[in-house]
Scaffold this motif. Structure first.
Motif, mmCIF file in Angstrom:
data_model
loop_
_atom_site.group_PDB
_atom_site.id
_atom_site.type_symbol
_atom_site.label_atom_id
_atom_site.label_comp_id
_atom_site.label_asym_id
_atom_site.label_seq_id
_atom_site.Cartn_x
_atom_site.Cartn_y
_atom_site.Cartn_z
ATOM 1 N N GLY A 178 -3.965 5.050 -6.863
ATOM 2 C CA GLY A 178 -3.580 4.687 -8.224
ATOM 3 C C GLY A 178 -2.434 5.490 -8.798
ATOM 4 N N ALA A 179 -1.645 6.132 -7.924
ATOM 5 C CA ALA A 179 -0.629 7.042 -8.443
ATOM 6 C C ALA A 179 0.818 6.603 -8.209
ATOM 7 N N CYS A 180 1.056 5.483 -7.504
ATOM 8 C CA CYS A 180 2.460 5.164 -7.171
ATOM 9 C C CYS A 180 2.938 3.800 -7.664
ATOM 10 N N GLY A 181 2.018 2.870 -7.918
ATOM 11 C CA GLY A 181 2.400 1.560 -8.455
ATOM 12 C C GLY A 181 2.866 0.544 -7.420
ATOM 13 N N CYS B 94 1.200 -1.085 -5.412
ATOM 14 C CA CYS B 94 0.189 -2.147 -5.255
ATOM 15 C C CYS B 94 -0.088 -2.896 -6.558
ATOM 16 N N TYR C 162 0.862 -1.185 0.000
ATOM 17 C CA TYR C 162 0.000 0.000 0.000
ATOM 18 C C TYR C 162 0.897 1.232 0.000
ATOM 19 N N GLY C 163 0.733 2.064 -1.016
ATOM 20 C CA GLY C 163 1.515 3.302 -1.053
ATOM 21 C C GLY C 163 0.585 4.498 -0.947
ATOM 22 N N CYS C 164 0.088 4.959 -2.082
ATOM 23 C CA CYS C 164 -0.746 6.173 -2.109
ATOM 24 C C CYS C 164 -2.223 5.880 -1.903
ATOM 25 N N GLY C 165 -2.658 4.705 -2.285
ATOM 26 C CA GLY C 165 -4.076 4.363 -2.178
ATOM 27 C C GLY C 165 -4.947 5.026 -3.216
ATOM 28 N N PRO D 264 -3.259 -1.308 -10.795
ATOM 29 C CA PRO D 264 -3.148 -0.875 -9.395
ATOM 30 C C PRO D 264 -4.285 -1.479 -8.561
ATOM 31 N N CYS E 137 -5.068 -1.092 -5.505
ATOM 32 C CA CYS E 137 -5.701 -0.238 -4.487
ATOM 33 C C CYS E 137 -6.991 0.406 -4.985
HETATM 34 S S1 FES Z 1 -1.019 2.189 -3.533
HETATM 35 FE FE1 FES Z 1 -0.273 3.674 -4.958
HETATM 36 S S2 FES Z 1 -1.087 3.007 -6.862
HETATM 37 FE FE2 FES Z 1 -1.984 1.703 -5.383
#
Ligand code: FES
Ligand code: FES
Length: 150
Positions: free
Chosen positions: A40-43, A45, A35-38, A55, A57
């Motif tokens: 869809g912006a960081c990849g 997940c 889990y990064g940004c939640g 993504p 999340c």
């Molecule tokens: S947690 Fe960042 S794209 Fe899903």
């Protein structure tokens, strides 16, 4: 909810709108997907859905019914690391490692589609994956190395 994850059919008792990431981590204990940004912006997940990096999340579990989901745990076969995993280790293409599962998923999808990508094709394919440690040059090198191993 019936899902197919890493080749196994799974039956989950979760609402249809549950994010796939949450179902993977909390119901199936597949915690390699991060889990990064939640949003869809960081990849972090990223998983493969019918071979496409997705993504998890922002993907409800209902969207992946009857589709093939592959997580980082499903990339190696019979305990043998995938060429991309070996290349990430060989090229030391990670620092903290948090982005690495998502990076590897995107790289596997790229090489499945295009076994010998150019540097610019690699950079374009990896655009949706963010590395806060900024090891991007090593990641590109690792993908080039993996493309020669395949
Ligand atoms: S947690 Fe960042 S794209 Fe899903
Ligand atoms: S290695 Fe730390 S975020 Fe990429």
């Amino acid at each position: 909810m019936e899902l197919k994850v890493n080749g196994k059919n799974q039956s989950l008792d979760v609402p249809a709108h549950t994010p796939l990431l949450q179902a993977l981590r909390e119901s199936l204990q597949l915690t390699g997907t991060k889990y990064g940004c939640g949003e869809g912006a960081c990849g972090a997940c990223m998983v493969l859905v019918d071979g496409t990096p997705t993504p998890s999340c922002i993907t409800p579990v209902s969207n992946v019914r009857n589709r093939e989901v592959i997580t980082i745990e499903g990339i190696s076969v019979n305990g043998k690391l995938h060429a991309v995993q070996k290349a990430f280790l060989a090229e030391e293409a990670l620092q903290c490692g948090y982005c690495t599962p998502g990076m590897i998923i995107s790289a596997v999808a790229l090489l499945n589609k295009n076994p010998e990508p150019t540097e610019s094709q690699i950079k374009e394919a990896m655009q949706r994956n963010v590395c806060r440690c900024c090891v991007y040059p090593y990641i590109v090198k690792a993908i080039q190395t993996a493309s020669k191993m395949k």
